[in-house]
Write an enzyme that holds these catalytic residues in place. Structure first.
Site, PDB file in Angstrom:
ATOM      1  N   ARG A 138       0.901  -0.872   0.447  1.00  0.00           N
ATOM      2  CA  ARG A 138      -0.227   0.110  -0.275  1.00  0.00           C
ATOM      3  C   ARG A 138       1.076   1.186   0.289  1.00  0.00           C
ATOM      4  O   ARG A 138       0.386   2.322  -0.789  1.00  0.00           O
ATOM      5  CB  ARG A 138      -0.977   0.205   1.607  1.00  0.00           C
ATOM      6  CG  ARG A 138      -2.181   1.294   0.815  1.00  0.00           C
ATOM      7  CD  ARG A 138      -2.974   1.508   2.295  1.00  0.00           C
ATOM      8  NE  ARG A 138      -4.108   0.035   1.805  1.00  0.00           N
ATOM      9  CZ  ARG A 138      -5.065   0.185   2.991  1.00  0.00           C
ATOM     10  NH1 ARG A 138      -5.066   0.672   3.853  1.00  0.00           N
ATOM     11  NH2 ARG A 138      -5.295  -1.035   2.851  1.00  0.00           N
TER      12      ARG A 138
ATOM     13  N   HIS B 205      -7.972  -3.558  -7.394  1.00  0.00           N
ATOM     14  CA  HIS B 205      -7.143  -3.198  -6.111  1.00  0.00           C
ATOM     15  C   HIS B 205      -9.077  -2.934  -5.247  1.00  0.00           C
ATOM     16  O   HIS B 205     -10.055  -2.029  -5.357  1.00  0.00           O
ATOM     17  CB  HIS B 205      -7.360  -1.629  -6.146  1.00  0.00           C
ATOM     18  CG  HIS B 205      -6.808  -0.803  -5.237  1.00  0.00           C
ATOM     19  ND1 HIS B 205      -5.160  -0.980  -4.931  1.00  0.00           N
ATOM     20  CD2 HIS B 205      -6.978   0.311  -4.828  1.00  0.00           C
ATOM     21  CE1 HIS B 205      -4.734  -0.972  -3.987  1.00  0.00           C
ATOM     22  NE2 HIS B 205      -5.654   0.468  -4.046  1.00  0.00           N
TER      23      HIS B 205
ATOM     24  N   TYR C   8     -17.351  13.300 -13.336  1.00  0.00           N
ATOM     25  CA  TYR C   8     -17.221  15.316 -14.095  1.00  0.00           C
ATOM     26  C   TYR C   8     -15.689  15.255 -14.396  1.00  0.00           C
ATOM     27  O   TYR C   8     -15.789  16.110 -15.698  1.00  0.00           O
ATOM     28  CB  TYR C   8     -17.181  16.177 -12.947  1.00  0.00           C
ATOM     29  CG  TYR C   8     -18.625  16.790 -12.349  1.00  0.00           C
ATOM     30  CD1 TYR C   8     -19.635  16.514 -12.682  1.00  0.00           C
ATOM     31  CD2 TYR C   8     -18.302  16.168 -10.856  1.00  0.00           C
ATOM     32  CE1 TYR C   8     -20.784  16.927 -12.066  1.00  0.00           C
ATOM     33  CE2 TYR C   8     -19.641  16.588 -10.053  1.00  0.00           C
ATOM     34  CZ  TYR C   8     -20.833  16.538 -11.188  1.00  0.00           C
ATOM     35  OH  TYR C   8     -21.935  17.104 -10.209  1.00  0.00           O
TER      36      TYR C   8
END
Length: 823
Positions: free
Chosen positions: A31, A77, A121
């Site tokens: 990670r 993931h 967006y």
């Protein structure tokens, strides 16, 4: 019958240790830390690979970011969408990464710390340079492993045709490890890799001739080449990063500071706000306006200055007190051979070269196998064309494709692969020209096989392939260095007299810790009323000082606070001050004992400390000049059961008098006390009887001893004045002489001791158990000898015993009385 349940009886610490160990291993490896080979964390690698697999590359149109995030979560993931999107956005921010790996349409955040627009967006695609990270991933260059649900495979590492870890840097915090690797200039990093390959024995100094140091996307100036060298040698090091600022002259002779580049990872909006707060709070004089003129043409922060301001001095102050200059700490930790390691520059370069050798070897083996397979097919096609009529006759006599293949293999000794190629051959390929084409292809394949076998058998040829690739990447993507590197770290000296407007102010400090500075105008308008403070409080210090002076506040626990007078809160005379804990951190159970104003921290003066248990310490005043003063600093080392009772400043020629609760007084010259360091504990000043404590320690000029009186006050309300000449000069660490007559029943215990010089008109305030206060002028008392009990001035039967005394500060004659220490 169901099988009985089984329980494991394990110690809690073993279970916690095991679980936390697994968690830590996952966090470290999977990670928070980047791989030393491709410079990517797992989430970043998965984002790039998912976009590549989806054809979302630089030569195709942009696609919704949400689609990529969904692909990454669904396939590789299995974590939160926000963590994936944040990682994706960071890879697109050109003020975070030196060469962005993702291109984004829409709001992807800003250097002001604004958040990006929601993923629904924004649109994204891989940047052109990302192609180099993923190049040839389909040629078995890297290992692939099954994804979390074993449905598809994902790469363990990317091929990385350029050293991404050094180019884009990395930052992260895992369990027990953190990493901070700065970004660098692509061309310089590639040159360093080439040097390391040509000469594996080269030194860090050699590498630094081509790789000068970090190159931040935000530009700026790095100071301290020694810090860079240390970091490159050990993996840890520190440099100073400062903004690029120019002083420009504008109309009317006024000047302005124009900042065009800021330090890496500094939020611009916070920086502008901090600079404007300095202007608003008038911490320095000369700033008229701070504004942010940044637009699409580039970053620009303008600090407008007043007409007579000192631009260099103001810029130095801003460097010192804001994020216009910050420290950058290298901590180059990366996953190397599945283990987190602190790596120097050579180790990072070697890790990358080792990876590239493996990538090119794997690719060459893959291409060699492909070339040999094709060579075999071409040989079969050439043979088939040379006996074309027989081949056609055989195929026509066959029942089906399978039978045709079988007959070709039997009659003409073709392999299965060659027979497959022949039966699927298109008729137009049977022309004479295609024979020559096949023969040409056979020659080319032979040359390619020879080249690939050469790479696989020769380390030198393998390295030359890596070098060629790196040079191509440099030629395609190289740009100019943005960060300037300077040899030395500039020491920031701030001339407060230039920076701070020199004005006289009234400074007050109360016993309960409330401080303020007041303008003489506010003081004059008060009709000589007392300053604002709580009813239970009283003044510890009140004096006219200059804003360029410094105030030292000492506490009973042995700490001191260094406060420039101009930084004290500006509050009206009639209003309460601000508590010191709002300015400097202070323990709840600590309290102020003394305030000392300083004009200059000279070596001609000493600070003397007296403690309740009879210790005394003398240190040069200059030792208390602090550079950083956001918290209380150690002034004297005090034992647990001890506390400071008084602090005084001397010139090294004074005498000392210490008085105790049981009525002993000791006089000696300060030469008896050797100067020690700031944090020392000092030496024994007076030898105390059991259960006796020091009430106070004071200093006085040896030349004025005839005009100096000791004033003591007892718990029974008696006050006594005696000349200091009653006490013969002695040496330190003695018991001293009795200074009050011993009484068997209800003996006097001294609760207060002070000096009266030249029979001054000082007023002493005595406070009793009931909170009543009684003023008394010691000058009105007659001088007594050491054996008398003095005069009773407080009726303790009615008001209770005297618990505290202090000298009243004359706040009615403050102006024109600026007498700081060492002035």
């Amino acid at each position: 019958m169901a099988e009985a349940e089984k329980y494991l009886d394990l110690p809690l610490e073993d279970v916690l240790g095991d679980r936390f160990g697994r968690y830590s291993k996952y966090i470290i490896q999977e990670r928070a830390l980047p791989d030393a080979r491709d410079g990517l964390k797992p989430v970043q690698r998965r984002i790039l690979y998912a976009m590549f697999q989806d054809g979302n590359t630089a030569d195709k149109p942009f696609r919704k970011a949400a689609k990529t995030v969904g692909n990454v979560i669904g396939n590789y993931h299995p974590h939160g969408d926000s963590s994936v999107y944040e990682a994706m956005v960071r890879m697109s921010q050109d003020w975070k990464g030196r060469n962005v790996l993702v291109e984004m349409h829409g709001n992807n955040g800003s250097i002001d710390g604004d958040p990006p627009a929601a993923m629904r967006y924004t649109e994204a695609r891989l940047s052109p340079i990302s192609r180099e990270l993923l190049r040839d991933i389909d040629k078995n260059t890297v290992e692939h492993i099954p994804n979390f649900d074993d449905s598809i495979e994902e790469p363990v590492v990317l091929p990385a045709m350029f050293p991404n870890l050094l180019v884009n840097g990395s930052t992260g915090i895992s369990s027990g490890y953190a990493t901070d690797i700065p970004p660098h200039q692509l061309g310089e990093v590639i040159d360093a890799v080439l040097m390391e390959m040509d000469n594996p024995h080269c030194t860090v100094d050699d590498l630094m001739t081509v790789l000068k140091g970090p190159d931040f996307p935000t530009g700026g100036i790095i100071q301290g080449k020694d810090g860079i060298k240390t970091a490159y040698e050990t993996g840890k090091g520190k440099v100073v990063v400062r903004a690029k600022a120019d002083i420009e002259e504008v109309r009317g002779g006024r000047k302005q500071i124009v900042i065009t580049e800021i330090p890496y990872d500094v939020v611009k909006a916070n920086l502008v706000k901090k600079m404007d707060e300095i202007r608003f709070d008038k911490k320095i004089d000369g700033i008229a306006e701070v504004r942010d003129d940044t637009d699409r043409t580039g970053l620009r922060i303008v600090v407008e200055l007043k007409k007579d301001a000192d631009p260099d001095g103001i810029l130095r102050y801003l460097y010192k007190t804001t994020d216009l200059q910050v420290s950058y700490n290298f901590n180059m930790v990366a996953i190397f051979h599945k283990t987190p390691k602190l790596l120097g520059l050579k180790q990072l370069l070697q890790a990358y070269i080792e990876h590239q050798k493996e990538v090119i070897t794997n690719r060459s083996q893959y291409e060699l196998a492909k070339a040999k397979d094709r060579q075999h097919i071409v040989e079969g096609l050439i043979k088939a064309i040379s006996i074309l009529d027989e081949v056609i006759a055989t195929i026509r006599a066959s029942k089906d494709k399978k039978d045709a293949k079988h007959r070709l293999m039997e009659q003409f000794r073709f392999t299965e692969a060659q027979a497959e190629a022949i039966v699927t051959l298109q008729l137009y390929r049977l022309t004479n020209t295609d024979v020559t084409t096949l023969e040409k292809e056979a020659e080319e394949l032979q040359a390619e096989i020879k080249r690939l076998e050469g790479i696989l058998s020769s380390e030198k040829k393998l390295l030359s392939v890596i070098k060629k690739q790196l040079k191509n990447v440099k030629k395609t993507y190289n740009d100019e260095r943005r960060t300037v590197i300077e040899e030395e770290i500039e020491e920031l000296k701030i001339d407060l007299e230039v920076m701070v407007p020199s004005e006289d102010v009234i400074v007050t400090v109360t016993k309960e810790g409330y401080v303020k500075r007041t303008s003489p105008r506010s003081y004059s308008a008060s009709n000589e009323d007392p300053p604002g403070m709580k009813e239970t409080d009283h003044l510890l210090f009140s004096q006219e000082l200059n804003t360029t002076n410094t105030l030292l506040l000492f506490t009973k626990k042995g700490y001191y606070m260094f406060i420039p007078v101009h930084e004290l809160p500006d509050i009206r005379w009639k209003d309460n001050g601000q508590h010191i804990s709002n300015i400097v951190q202070l323990d709840m159970d600590d309290a102020l004992v003394q305030a000392i104003p300083v004009t200059a921290f000279s070596d001609d003066y000493y600070v003397i400390f007296f403690t309740k248990n009879g210790m005394i310490k003398k240190t040069l005043l200059s030792a208390y000049q602090a550079q950083r003063y956001s918290r209380a600093l150690v002034a004297v080392k005090v034992k647990e059961q001890d506390e400071v009772v008084n602090v005084d400043v001397t010139n090294g020629e004074n005498e000392i008098f210490i008085g105790t609760n049981k009525g002993y007084g000791l006089r000696f010259h300060e030469a008896e006390v050797s100067p020690v360091g700031q944090r020392a504990a000092g030496v024994k000043g007076i030898n105390l009887k059991e259960e006796d404590t020091v009430v106070n320690g004071v200093t006085f000029a040896e030349t004025n001893s005839k005009n100096t009186d000791i004033i003591i006050v007892t718990q029974r309300g008696a006050m006594k004045k005696m000349p200091v000449t009653e006490f013969e000069p002695s040496t330190r660490a003695k018991r001293g002489l009795v200074m009050i007559r011993e009484v068997k029943s209800n003996p006097h215990h001294i609760h207060g001791l002070t000096l009266l010089q030249n029979n001054a008109a000082d007023t002493l305030i005595m406070q009793t158990e009931q909170g009543s206060m009684f003023p008394e002028k010691p000058a009105d008392l007659k001088r007594s000898d050491r054996y008398s009990n003095g005069s009773f001035v407080v009726d303790t039967k009615t008001n209770g015993a005297v618990t505290d005394i202090w000298k009243e500060i004359d706040y009615q004659n403050l102006t024109g009385n600026n007498t700081s220490t060492s002035s």
